[in-house]
Design a protein around this motif. Structure first.
Motif, PDB file in Angstrom:
ATOM      1  N   ARG A 290      -4.151  67.713  23.959  1.00  0.00           N
ATOM      2  CA  ARG A 290      -3.106  67.835  24.961  1.00  0.00           C
ATOM      3  C   ARG A 290      -3.703  67.908  26.363  1.00  0.00           C
ATOM      4  O   ARG A 290      -3.224  67.268  27.292  1.00  0.00           O
ATOM      5  CB  ARG A 290      -2.293  69.095  24.661  1.00  0.00           C
ATOM      6  CG  ARG A 290      -0.896  69.011  25.165  1.00  0.00           C
ATOM      7  CD  ARG A 290      -0.143  70.300  24.898  1.00  0.00           C
ATOM      8  NE  ARG A 290       0.984  70.336  25.815  1.00  0.00           N
ATOM      9  CZ  ARG A 290       2.092  69.643  25.604  1.00  0.00           C
ATOM     10  NH1 ARG A 290       2.232  68.904  24.525  1.00  0.00           N
ATOM     11  NH2 ARG A 290       3.060  69.697  26.483  1.00  0.00           N
ATOM     12  N   GLU A 291      -4.773  68.680  26.466  1.00  0.00           N
ATOM     13  CA  GLU A 291      -5.452  68.798  27.758  1.00  0.00           C
ATOM     14  C   GLU A 291      -5.975  67.438  28.225  1.00  0.00           C
ATOM     15  O   GLU A 291      -5.883  67.096  29.407  1.00  0.00           O
ATOM     16  CB  GLU A 291      -6.617  69.789  27.644  1.00  0.00           C
ATOM     17  CG  GLU A 291      -7.428  69.880  28.923  1.00  0.00           C
ATOM     18  CD  GLU A 291      -8.680  70.740  28.775  1.00  0.00           C
ATOM     19  OE1 GLU A 291      -8.609  71.767  28.072  1.00  0.00           O
ATOM     20  OE2 GLU A 291      -9.716  70.360  29.362  1.00  0.00           O
ATOM     21  N   ILE A 294      -3.119  65.554  29.613  1.00  0.00           N
ATOM     22  CA  ILE A 294      -2.779  66.003  30.967  1.00  0.00           C
ATOM     23  C   ILE A 294      -3.752  65.409  31.976  1.00  0.00           C
ATOM     24  O   ILE A 294      -3.365  64.859  33.002  1.00  0.00           O
ATOM     25  CB  ILE A 294      -2.831  67.549  31.062  1.00  0.00           C
ATOM     26  CG1 ILE A 294      -1.806  68.189  30.116  1.00  0.00           C
ATOM     27  CG2 ILE A 294      -2.567  67.994  32.499  1.00  0.00           C
ATOM     28  CD1 ILE A 294      -1.961  69.692  29.971  1.00  0.00           C
ATOM     29  N   ARG A 295      -5.034  65.516  31.652  1.00  0.00           N
ATOM     30  CA  ARG A 295      -6.060  65.020  32.580  1.00  0.00           C
ATOM     31  C   ARG A 295      -5.862  63.532  32.861  1.00  0.00           C
ATOM     32  O   ARG A 295      -6.002  63.081  33.997  1.00  0.00           O
ATOM     33  CB  ARG A 295      -7.455  65.262  32.008  1.00  0.00           C
ATOM     34  CG  ARG A 295      -7.889  66.722  32.082  1.00  0.00           C
ATOM     35  CD  ARG A 295      -9.244  66.938  31.455  1.00  0.00           C
ATOM     36  NE  ARG A 295      -9.599  68.341  31.410  1.00  0.00           N
ATOM     37  CZ  ARG A 295     -10.272  68.972  32.379  1.00  0.00           C
ATOM     38  NH1 ARG A 295     -10.653  68.313  33.436  1.00  0.00           N
ATOM     39  NH2 ARG A 295     -10.545  70.257  32.263  1.00  0.00           N
ATOM     40  N   LYS A 296      -5.537  62.784  31.811  1.00  0.00           N
ATOM     41  CA  LYS A 296      -5.350  61.354  32.025  1.00  0.00           C
ATOM     42  C   LYS A 296      -4.081  61.100  32.826  1.00  0.00           C
ATOM     43  O   LYS A 296      -4.055  60.227  33.685  1.00  0.00           O
ATOM     44  CB  LYS A 296      -5.299  60.610  30.685  1.00  0.00           C
ATOM     45  CG  LYS A 296      -6.614  60.722  29.930  1.00  0.00           C
ATOM     46  CD  LYS A 296      -6.735  59.692  28.848  1.00  0.00           C
ATOM     47  CE  LYS A 296      -7.286  58.413  29.423  1.00  0.00           C
ATOM     48  NZ  LYS A 296      -7.589  57.423  28.378  1.00  0.00           N
ATOM     49  N   ALA A 297      -3.027  61.884  32.553  1.00  0.00           N
ATOM     50  CA  ALA A 297      -1.776  61.695  33.285  1.00  0.00           C
ATOM     51  C   ALA A 297      -1.974  61.956  34.772  1.00  0.00           C
ATOM     52  O   ALA A 297      -1.375  61.285  35.608  1.00  0.00           O
ATOM     53  CB  ALA A 297      -0.688  62.612  32.726  1.00  0.00           C
ATOM     54  N   ILE A 298      -2.791  62.925  35.130  1.00  0.00           N
ATOM     55  CA  ILE A 298      -2.977  63.205  36.555  1.00  0.00           C
ATOM     56  C   ILE A 298      -4.107  62.372  37.157  1.00  0.00           C
ATOM     57  O   ILE A 298      -4.520  62.609  38.281  1.00  0.00           O
ATOM     58  CB  ILE A 298      -3.197  64.710  36.842  1.00  0.00           C
ATOM     59  CG1 ILE A 298      -4.486  65.214  36.219  1.00  0.00           C
ATOM     60  CG2 ILE A 298      -1.991  65.511  36.367  1.00  0.00           C
ATOM     61  CD1 ILE A 298      -4.841  66.624  36.651  1.00  0.00           C
ATOM     62  N   GLY A 299      -4.608  61.389  36.397  1.00  0.00           N
ATOM     63  CA  GLY A 299      -5.479  60.398  37.021  1.00  0.00           C
ATOM     64  C   GLY A 299      -6.938  60.407  36.630  1.00  0.00           C
ATOM     65  O   GLY A 299      -7.736  59.735  37.273  1.00  0.00           O
ATOM     66  N   ALA A 300      -7.314  61.168  35.594  1.00  0.00           N
ATOM     67  CA  ALA A 300      -8.717  61.136  35.178  1.00  0.00           C
ATOM     68  C   ALA A 300      -9.039  59.772  34.590  1.00  0.00           C
ATOM     69  O   ALA A 300      -8.295  59.274  33.749  1.00  0.00           O
ATOM     70  CB  ALA A 300      -8.993  62.215  34.148  1.00  0.00           C
ATOM     71  N   LYS A 304     -14.537  59.771  33.618  1.00  0.00           N
ATOM     72  CA  LYS A 304     -14.494  61.204  33.952  1.00  0.00           C
ATOM     73  C   LYS A 304     -14.391  62.035  32.683  1.00  0.00           C
ATOM     74  O   LYS A 304     -15.043  63.071  32.543  1.00  0.00           O
ATOM     75  CB  LYS A 304     -13.294  61.490  34.866  1.00  0.00           C
ATOM     76  CG  LYS A 304     -13.546  61.149  36.319  1.00  0.00           C
ATOM     77  CD  LYS A 304     -14.018  62.378  37.103  1.00  0.00           C
ATOM     78  CE  LYS A 304     -14.677  62.028  38.424  1.00  0.00           C
ATOM     79  NZ  LYS A 304     -13.792  61.364  39.389  1.00  0.00           N
ATOM     80  N   GLN A 308     -17.123  64.636  31.275  1.00  0.00           N
ATOM     81  CA  GLN A 308     -16.806  66.047  31.053  1.00  0.00           C
ATOM     82  C   GLN A 308     -17.320  66.502  29.688  1.00  0.00           C
ATOM     83  O   GLN A 308     -17.994  67.533  29.572  1.00  0.00           O
ATOM     84  CB  GLN A 308     -15.298  66.258  31.131  1.00  0.00           C
ATOM     85  CG  GLN A 308     -14.904  67.710  30.908  1.00  0.00           C
ATOM     86  CD  GLN A 308     -13.426  67.868  30.578  1.00  0.00           C
ATOM     87  OE1 GLN A 308     -12.621  66.976  30.852  1.00  0.00           O
ATOM     88  NE2 GLN A 308     -13.078  68.990  29.994  1.00  0.00           N
ATOM     89  N   ASN A 380      -4.534  57.509  24.147  1.00  0.00           N
ATOM     90  CA  ASN A 380      -3.371  57.113  24.933  1.00  0.00           C
ATOM     91  C   ASN A 380      -2.745  58.385  25.499  1.00  0.00           C
ATOM     92  O   ASN A 380      -2.476  59.327  24.773  1.00  0.00           O
ATOM     93  CB  ASN A 380      -2.410  56.382  23.985  1.00  0.00           C
ATOM     94  CG  ASN A 380      -1.073  56.109  24.611  1.00  0.00           C
ATOM     95  OD1 ASN A 380      -0.481  56.984  25.235  1.00  0.00           O
ATOM     96  ND2 ASN A 380      -0.590  54.904  24.443  1.00  0.00           N
ATOM     97  N   PRO A 381      -2.528  58.444  26.820  1.00  0.00           N
ATOM     98  CA  PRO A 381      -2.056  59.698  27.411  1.00  0.00           C
ATOM     99  C   PRO A 381      -0.732  60.199  26.820  1.00  0.00           C
ATOM    100  O   PRO A 381      -0.552  61.402  26.650  1.00  0.00           O
ATOM    101  CB  PRO A 381      -1.925  59.376  28.901  1.00  0.00           C
ATOM    102  CG  PRO A 381      -2.050  57.911  29.028  1.00  0.00           C
ATOM    103  CD  PRO A 381      -2.796  57.416  27.830  1.00  0.00           C
ATOM    104  N   VAL A 382       0.160  59.264  26.520  1.00  0.00           N
ATOM    105  CA  VAL A 382       1.457  59.691  25.989  1.00  0.00           C
ATOM    106  C   VAL A 382       1.296  60.339  24.613  1.00  0.00           C
ATOM    107  O   VAL A 382       1.836  61.411  24.341  1.00  0.00           O
ATOM    108  CB  VAL A 382       2.437  58.503  25.917  1.00  0.00           C
ATOM    109  CG1 VAL A 382       3.735  58.912  25.235  1.00  0.00           C
ATOM    110  CG2 VAL A 382       2.710  57.979  27.311  1.00  0.00           C
ATOM    111  N   LEU A 385      -0.238  63.678  24.984  1.00  0.00           N
ATOM    112  CA  LEU A 385       0.675  64.698  25.511  1.00  0.00           C
ATOM    113  C   LEU A 385       1.683  65.176  24.466  1.00  0.00           C
ATOM    114  O   LEU A 385       2.162  66.297  24.526  1.00  0.00           O
ATOM    115  CB  LEU A 385       1.434  64.148  26.725  1.00  0.00           C
ATOM    116  CG  LEU A 385       0.673  64.163  28.045  1.00  0.00           C
ATOM    117  CD1 LEU A 385       1.435  63.402  29.107  1.00  0.00           C
ATOM    118  CD2 LEU A 385       0.422  65.587  28.505  1.00  0.00           C
TER     119      LEU A 385
END
Ligand SMILES: Nc1ncnc2c1ncn2[C@@H]1O[C@H](COP(=O)(O)OP(=O)(O)O)[C@@H](O)[C@H]1O
Ligand SMILES: [Mg+2]
Lengths: 388, 225
Positions: A290-291, A294-300, A304, A308, A380-382, A385
């Motif tokens: 999930r984290e 989130i990171r991918k949704a906000i542009g990671a 990156k 990490q 896949n970010p979706v 999430l």
């Protein structure tokens, strides 16, 4: 900082994983320290013997050192291409060799000093204390630095060498080679001492001053020592001449096998450590799906995310490696201190071993984290999430 | 007025069995103007979230085209899509979606760092934005130490940090009590008015729809009005 925090999110799991690496690096350091010591010893030996020929009795047996007549020295001197010949006695210091003995046993040495000047040109003997042995010394000894504890030696003090008392006149500085574990006594006394070790039947009709256990032949300038060794063997009967090439072959093959076994063991334990890093990173990443979303949704970017998680697995490797190195160093220090009592320091942690083992652990961490990190980055970010 | 987001005939299927698919979107076309605040409503399962994800470049349609600011985005490489997501779009979710181990300020500045801003600058900027959403004295708390309304304000600050052209929300008031919910709605409307940022909000909440400029209604993967 963030990386460190993330590593210790699940404390017990992180500690167990680090422990896996610690064990691997610990064994690499300890085993490697043994190999390094060995390599240095052998390196010193092959360098010393690079233009010399070692002479031993022809019926050389590994159980007992066989005596050689001192007359052989004159015969050797007559061979063309020989510059100088030095005869001497070397024998094992302890009367009975303990069966658990590892590494190089402590030795007693005495020689006629004929090779001294030639030796000192390339290998100056530096004294930590006192002076070198002189030809007119009687009842005096010079002690290698690793034997100081075992023999309880100090300048002016008496030490016991095979039940005979000697006064210490010098202590040799560390050379990381054989002289460190050698006691040098006057030639005549070493000859007597050696004869006493022979069976009684032989002892009766031997004149100690005519006996040596071996000799070193110095090749004349421009003479190939290996060719000379062959020539010596064919012209002087009853001896064995080992040239530098053969000497090197003998020791390096023995050391190579030894090193291979040692590094094999260390690599296996590191492999296990690496697998536990893969396991930990895979678990940690699936828990943090999930984290990652989130990171991918906000542009990671994928890079990156990979960075990490690689930083985290490298951190595990680095921490485990440092602790492993530290524990290895503690172990080696204690073992060497204990070994000093009996005159055998088995281990040597060289800078390359220390840096190499920690760097290798970090590298292992990165390699082990590669696949899990790559999986994380490709999510896949979706989907990530939606993961609960 | 200028169009900021345009979707042309988009469809999306999800595989749920061997030969079993759900048609989440069945040829949807929408157009959203710059500065608009739009609500997307409809029953559960009607495809609202799927549409929002595709408009927000979080997912790709199976068919159809998506344009943001006149640029076609549905066929871009991951790297370019990332860039757009990071610099031009912001997201607010129902469950807040903050990273639980990071402080409020770290959650916000992470988005700025991902967009390429240096660490120090990101921190400074985050402080400013958090102050703007009224969380000046709660910046150094973890999400678990904040109320739902406060968490959602952190998420709003995070969505705002890179000054996006569009902020997309998936039920942003879904997990909030009415008081916090009204606060969040007012805050979004105010941001929309002050900065001209476009808002696309999937919602069940009629209060959200009320402040929006218009409402798109969905049913069974289609827009009905
Ligand atoms: N990742 C997915 N896998 C399978 N089915 C999905 C997935 N996401 C959504 N769906 C299905 O697609 C349909 C539309 O879902 P969604 O867009 O989430 O609707 P809404 O947000 O309006 O409730 C639903 O039937 C849902 O079950
Ligand atoms: Mg939904």
């Amino acid at each position: 900082m963030r990386t460190l925090k993330n590593v210790f999110r699940k404390k017990i799991r992180a500690l167990l994983t680090i422990f896996g690496i610690v064990i691997g690096v610990f064994s690499l350091v300890v085993m490697g320290a043994m190999a390094e010591k060995m390599t240095l010893l052998v390196g010193g030996g092959t360098k010393f013997y690079k233009d010399k020929i070692t002479i031993t009795a022809g019926d050389y047996s590994s159980i007992m050192t066989s005596p050689l007549s001192i007359e052989k020295l004159d015969q050797l001197r007559k061979v063309e291409g020989v510059k100088e010949v030095s005869g001497g006695v070397t024998m094992i210091l302890d009367k009975e060799l303990s069966s658990v003995q590892m590494g190089v046993p402590a030795m007693i040495e005495g020689n006629d000093g004929k090779g001294r000047e030639l030796d000192r040109k390339d290998f100056p003997m530096i004294m930590a204390k006192g002076r070198e042995l002189r030809d007119d010394d009687i009842g005096k000894a010079v002690v290698g630095i690793d034997l100081v504890k075992k023999l309880n030696a100090d300048i002016g003090k008496k030490i016991k060498v095979r039940d005979k008392e000697f006064e210490v006149v010098g202590i040799r500085d560390k050379t990381f080679t054989i002289p460190d574990t050698t006691v040098r006594i006057p030639f005549a006394e070493s000859q007597k001492m050696f004869v006493e070790t022979l069976p009684e039947v032989l002892r009766a009709n031997i004149d100690p001053s005519k006996v040596i256990t071996g000799a070193t032949v110095y090749a004349a300038d421009g003479v190939n020592a290996d060719d000379l060794a062959k020539k010596i063997e064919s012209s002087v009967k009853g001896i064995k001449a080992t040239g530098p090439k053969k000497f090197q072959e003998q020791v390096t093959s023995a050391v190579a096998i030894f090193n291979a076994i040692i590094f094999g063991i260390a690599m296996i334990s590191l492999l296990v450590g690496g697998l536990s890093v893969i396991n930990t990173m895979t678990m940690s990443i699936s828990e943090r799906t999930r984290e990652i979303g989130i990171r991918k949704a906000i542009g990671a970017s994928n890079n990156k995310i990979i960075k990490q998680f690689l930083a985290e697995s490298a951190m595990i490797g680095l921490i485990g490696g440092s602790i492993g190195l530290f524990l290895g160093w503690v172990f080696v220090t204690i073992a060497n201190a204990a070994g000093n009592e009996s005159g055998t320091a088995l281990f040597l942690i060289t800078p390359r071993l220390a840096i190499g083992s920690v760097a290798f652990a970090a590298f292992l961490g990165i390699i082990s984290g590669l696949i899990p990190a790559w999986h994380a980055a490709r999510m896949n970010p979706v989907q990530a999430l939606r993961y609960e | 007025m200028e169009t900021i987001i345009k979707a042309k005939n988009i469809s999306k299927k999800y595989k749920i069995g061997k030969n079993n698919f759900v048609e989440a979107l069945k040829g949807v076309s929408v157009e959203i103007k710059k500065g608009e605040m739009v609500a997307i409503m409809g029953p559960s399962g009607s495809g609202k979230s799927t549409l929002m994800h595709i408009l927000g470049c979080l997912d790709r349609p199976d068919e159809g085209e998506v344009y943001i600011d006149g640029k076609r985005v549905d066929n871009l490489k991951n790297k370019e899509i990332n860039e757009i997501r990071s610099k031009r779009l912001g997201f607010i979710f129902q469950g807040f979606n903050l990273i639980p181990t990071l402080l409020a300020i770290e959650n916000v500045s992470l988005a700025a760092e991902y967009a390429g801003a240096p660490k120090m600058k990101s921190k400074k900027l985050s402080e400013k934005v958090l102050e703007k959403v009224g969380l000046k004295d709660r910046m150094r708390h973890k999400p678990s130490e904040l109320s739902g309304g406060q968490q959602q304000r952190v998420a709003i600050a995070r969505s705002l940090i890179n000054s996006p052209v569009v902020i997309l929300g998936d039920e942003p008031t879904g997990d909030l009590d009415t008081v916090s919910s009204d606060e969040i709605i007012q805050m979004m409307r105010q941001i929309n008015k002050e900065t001209g940022t476009t808002f696309v909000l999937v919602t069940h909440n009629p209060e959200v729809a009320k402040v929006c400029d218009r409402t798109i209604n969905m049913r069974d993967g289609k827009i009905v009005s």
